[in-house]
Design an enzyme around this catalytic site. Structure first.
Site, mmCIF file in Angstrom:
data_model
loop_
_atom_site.group_PDB
_atom_site.id
_atom_site.type_symbol
_atom_site.label_atom_id
_atom_site.label_comp_id
_atom_site.label_asym_id
_atom_site.label_seq_id
_atom_site.Cartn_x
_atom_site.Cartn_y
_atom_site.Cartn_z
ATOM 1 N N GLY A 26 0.984 -1.195 0.140
ATOM 2 C CA GLY A 26 -0.056 0.068 -0.032
ATOM 3 C C GLY A 26 0.894 1.334 -0.046
ATOM 4 O O GLY A 26 1.988 1.238 -0.633
ATOM 5 N N SER A 27 0.244 2.250 0.738
ATOM 6 C CA SER A 27 1.047 3.494 0.461
ATOM 7 C C SER A 27 2.237 3.658 1.686
ATOM 8 O O SER A 27 2.308 2.798 2.440
ATOM 9 C CB SER A 27 -0.001 4.690 1.047
ATOM 10 O OG SER A 27 -0.117 4.420 2.413
ATOM 11 N N ARG A 28 3.127 4.673 1.255
ATOM 12 C CA ARG A 28 4.146 4.832 2.265
ATOM 13 C C ARG A 28 3.909 5.174 3.398
ATOM 14 O O ARG A 28 4.413 4.644 4.650
ATOM 15 C CB ARG A 28 5.343 5.805 1.644
ATOM 16 C CG ARG A 28 6.344 5.971 2.029
ATOM 17 C CD ARG A 28 7.338 6.573 1.226
ATOM 18 N NE ARG A 28 8.767 7.131 2.058
ATOM 19 C CZ ARG A 28 9.549 7.713 1.241
ATOM 20 N NH1 ARG A 28 9.487 7.979 -0.073
ATOM 21 N NH2 ARG A 28 10.633 8.445 1.781
ATOM 22 N N CYS A 59 2.587 -1.130 -8.895
ATOM 23 C CA CYS A 59 3.885 -0.837 -7.874
ATOM 24 C C CYS A 59 5.086 -0.602 -8.830
ATOM 25 O O CYS A 59 5.944 0.289 -8.393
ATOM 26 C CB CYS A 59 4.106 -1.862 -6.785
ATOM 27 S SG CYS A 59 2.508 -2.462 -6.125
ATOM 28 N N GLU A 113 6.505 9.422 -5.314
ATOM 29 C CA GLU A 113 5.674 8.319 -5.912
ATOM 30 C C GLU A 113 4.304 9.277 -6.245
ATOM 31 O O GLU A 113 3.650 9.860 -5.422
ATOM 32 C CB GLU A 113 5.401 7.047 -5.594
ATOM 33 C CG GLU A 113 4.621 6.183 -6.354
ATOM 34 C CD GLU A 113 4.191 4.795 -5.769
ATOM 35 O OE1 GLU A 113 4.145 4.655 -4.651
ATOM 36 O OE2 GLU A 113 4.145 3.893 -6.633
ATOM 37 N N GLY A 138 1.015 4.349 5.002
ATOM 38 C CA GLY A 138 0.178 3.469 5.585
ATOM 39 C C GLY A 138 1.291 2.260 6.195
ATOM 40 O O GLY A 138 1.463 1.997 7.311
ATOM 41 N N GLU A 197 5.244 -3.308 1.467
ATOM 42 C CA GLU A 197 5.637 -2.634 -0.003
ATOM 43 C C GLU A 197 4.979 -1.743 -0.463
ATOM 44 O O GLU A 197 3.924 -1.567 -0.257
ATOM 45 C CB GLU A 197 5.507 -4.011 -0.978
ATOM 46 C CG GLU A 197 5.922 -3.826 -2.241
ATOM 47 C CD GLU A 197 5.037 -3.089 -3.252
ATOM 48 O OE1 GLU A 197 5.132 -1.904 -3.171
ATOM 49 O OE2 GLU A 197 4.490 -3.600 -4.136
#
Lengths: 521, 521
Positions: free
Chosen positions: B239-241, B300, B390, B243, B263
């Site tokens: 998921g997100s950075r 991703c 990102e 999170g 990830e």
């Protein structure tokens, strides 16, 4: 070989501003040379040199890397009695132990040299392309590469085998990582002698000077600066729980968090199963007292607690242990600080509700540790988590349980451990089988019918275990599997042969490789 | 198969108090059933059931574990169009993509079933005793065991392949770990259908019900409760950075810290080498635009930055990319939140000093993402770390470098990535060789001459990379190596044959084993 008290920054000896001295472990008195405490600039320079050297060091052929490890071993061997005498004075450990430890240290370096050449740790994998698949399958090849420069913290209790050229350093070098050691201030002269050996080996092997540095100092800020340097990629540590936890926090708070392999605290529960205890109460008691007092109890794998079911057999064991204890002489502890912590820890233990002193060793003068064994009921033990605190030194607790169900209950509730042991007869196997799942959850190594203090340096050893035995139970700090701590996988997709690392080219150089799912040894 | 909106706690469907609804990705409107948000009690019950089931599940013969994984795959296959239609509505992803993703998901489960049977991941090692050595050498045998119950966080961008029965779940089951999934609230109906399939498979396989649970909810507190539950031993997340970082912090702050495999974010730098660019500028441009806009750029491994040396060839590439972009249609994004974040992110990017808009795709209505490509000079890129953020969706930046030295400089300064790519001819190989050490440090996968968006599920795949691509660069979340994330080593010393796990008994059941240092396939 003279000791100058300087730091080694990438092959260069460097003096510092503030200084400290080694202390004689026996007297607690400072003696000899002044040692330079590394500055923030020294830390930064050592890390920068390691980062600069990293690609050169790691891309040398594995045969060169192995030869370097053997050269380090040869040079440490060559230090001979000079090294032993210095380590004796600084650590208080006896000559035979330190000669043995030197053997262990060079054996470890040579084992890792052979491991480098074996090459299985590269985890080579090749999946061939398949143009006919939908979508077309690419060619993928995987290997493990080094994480980058590793910070190693020397341990006080193994001034050779887990210090400057100890297991963490050997496994990091084997993985292809440059190493910056923070020497333990309890044995700075020993550290310098070994650092000099490594530095010479780096030069003779034609490796970049930044492959190795040694930083000395007595302040926690030195360790913090090292762990938070952005060029450090991983940390190896053996020491106290407080020290390990602090390093974990520093590492996690970095902009780029890094793995910390800290081996911290363990009380190594030993269970005496009923049939075996009935058969051999006296022999077990004798071996128990020998194990708990070995090296003044200053082993990570010291048997800190023993579990058994109440009854005649246990009474015989306790009586024999009490008797055996009487002739255990006090032994010099590693530092006055460790001696003080031991004395205080044992006295805290004695005051816990339910703790009873079973017996003590001979009165121990000065900085010697006096062996002590306590008993406690399982109920009292379960009521006070404080009983689980490691008391580093020659003390131990025997937990008297009502039955095997209570043994299991106590084991199930313990924190993570390095080892756990079963003493058993064939008549105990059925009960032991019932305990096995609990033991596997509890520790990194399960021992049958011996004592945990021996840690063999080999392929199938695990010296690790669930938190707080270590910061990361997925690894070991002793044995060849330790190399995996400092590696990460990289996959090459459809890479032209000439750009692949040699181990992954079509002509395999003889390493274990997994091809399209099948292992080829 | 009806969707009821309930959580699955160890085989039991359970309603909750507060509720939420799925949203149609295209319209952003809530629709259909009410979903129960899991309570703190639900989390606790699911984790307790997983802990209770853990030893039973992990001690089943590997053939049973493999059969269970295949049964899950069969049951997901049997969901057929029901699953596809539901996932289409919830994710906005097209039918062909989701049918493909279902194939990927069941293929992944079956690959892990075969991996379980292969058994190499157990890392079996046997060192035989040697009584003649001084000191006597013990018999030591090592295997990997599961860490314990794993918390898996479903990802929004792969509602099947990285959600309830996705790669994290498959690899955790394969390792012998029970799984508690926190379903992604963007596709709760899809999650329920898959959870029902797993729950049925657990029952039919005769496994303990706690082997699997699914918890739904929209609040961050649910994830926090799950990660901080003392019975959870590891975490898988895509998921997100933000999170991922939050989960890392929760995990590190526990009394017993646990590994988090998150990830998180990657911009997947692609380098166009000069000779190849001169040869094929137009073809590369076409493939580039196809890759960056595939699935609305919600991979991703989306190529977020492209590096090349200024000149005619790059001008041709840019002109062709601009032209190609014009016919890229807008595609529905996964959620309105992701659409909003994309629009804002792209607009922030456009405003950065030095960023110039090269071209855009067709105007994109509603929740569709409009493709956008920017150019920037390497100097401007280097001056602003914000360019590395990102932007999840169909946008990308072409970095115009003065020469290959500057390409190398930019690559050397980037954060950790999942992938990095080289497009090259044979004439570029010498320059590529100079870049390889930088690329190995940068990413988990290095791709030659294709685009990063394809991620093959196989043995030699690495879908991982240095922080912040993942929280732990020592691993992969795609491919069979992912199983190793959920394992730790245990060593058995002098253990009687009957108490050894069957894989370590003298009659090896056919797995790869390392005996006294030598691998036997």
């Amino acid at each position: 070989m003279t000791i100058t008290g300087e730091n080694f920054i990438a092959g260069e000896r460097r003096k510092g501003t503030s200084t400290f001295q080694a202390r004689d472990a026996q007297s607690g008195e400072a003696f000899g040379e002044s040692f330079a405490a590394a500055s923030a600039q020294d830390v930064s320079d050592a890390c920068a040199a390691a980062a600069d050297a990293q690609n050169d060091f790691s891309s040398r052929p594995l045969a060169e890397r192995a030869a370097f490890l053997r050269l380090v071993a040869d040079k440490i061997d060559a230090l001979g009695d000079t090294l032993t005498q210095r380590a004796m004075k600084e650590s208080g450990l006896p000559e035979a132990r330190l000669n043995g430890e030197r053997g262990r240290t060079v054996g470890q370096l040579r084992l890792f040299a052979a491991e480098v050449e074996n090459g299985g740790w590269q985890q080579l994998r090749i999946d061939h392309a398949d143009a006919d698949r939908t979508p077309p399958k690419p060619d993928l090849r995987l290997r493990m590469i080094p994480l980058g420069p590793v910070a190693v913290f020397g341990a006080s209790n193994f001034p050779l085998a887990f210090s400057v050229a100890g297991g963490d350093t050997a496994s990091a070098f084997a993985a292809g990582c440059c190493v910056v050691v923070k020497g333990h201030p309890a044995h700075p002269g020993t550290s310098e002698l070994v650092a000099q050996a490594i530095t010479e080996a780096v030069a003779e092997a034609g490796l970049p000077a930044g492959t190795f540095s040694l930083l000395n100092g007595t302040e926690n800020s030195l360790g913090e600066a090292l762990v938070t340097d952005p060029r450090i990629a991983a940390v190896g540590f053996t020491g106290s729980r407080g020290g390990g936890l602090a390093l974990m926090q520093h590492a996690a708070a970095r902009d780029v968090p890094i793995p910390v392999y800290a081996e911290m605290s363990s009380i190594n529960p030993v269970t005496l199963m009923p049939a075996r205890l009935a058969d051999a109460a006296e022999d077990l008691a004798k071996a128990y007292v020998g194990s708990l007092s070995l090296g003044a109890g200053q082993f990570c794998t010291n048997p800190g607690i023993v579990l058994a079911v109440k009854g005649d057999a246990l009474d015989r064991f306790l009586a024999a242990a009490k008797e055996e204890l009487k002739s255990v002489g006090g032994q010099t502890m590693l530092t006055t600080g460790i001696h003080k912590a031991y004395t205080e820890g044992a006295s805290r233990l004695a005051q816990r509700t339910g703790a009873e002193l079973l017996g003590m060793g001979e009165e121990a003068p000065g900085t010697c540790g006096q062996a002590q064994v306590f008993t406690v009921s399982a109920d009292a033990f379960l009521a006070d988590k404080g009983f689980e605190e490691e008391v580093f030194g020659p003390s131990s607790i025997v937990i008297q349980c009502e039955d095997l169900a209570q043994v299991k209950q106590v084991l199930s509730g313990l924190e993570g451990q390095l080892t756990t042991t079963l003493h058993m007869n064939e008549a105990d196997h059925e009960d032991a089988a019932m305990l096995m799942p609990v033991l596997e959850q509890l520790a990194g190594r399960i021992i049958a019918n011996s004592w945990p203090t021996g840690v063999d340096v080999t392929h199938a050893m695990v010296h690790g275990g669930p938190f707080p035995a270590t910061s990361d139970g997925r690894s070991t700090s002793v044995g060849t599997l330790a190399i995996e701590r400092f590696l990460r996988p990289v996959s090459y997709q459809d890479m032209p042969e000439s750009l692949l690392p040699s181990a992954l080219r079509s002509e395999n150089p003889g390493y274990l490789v997994r091809v399209d799912g099948d292992y080829r040894a």
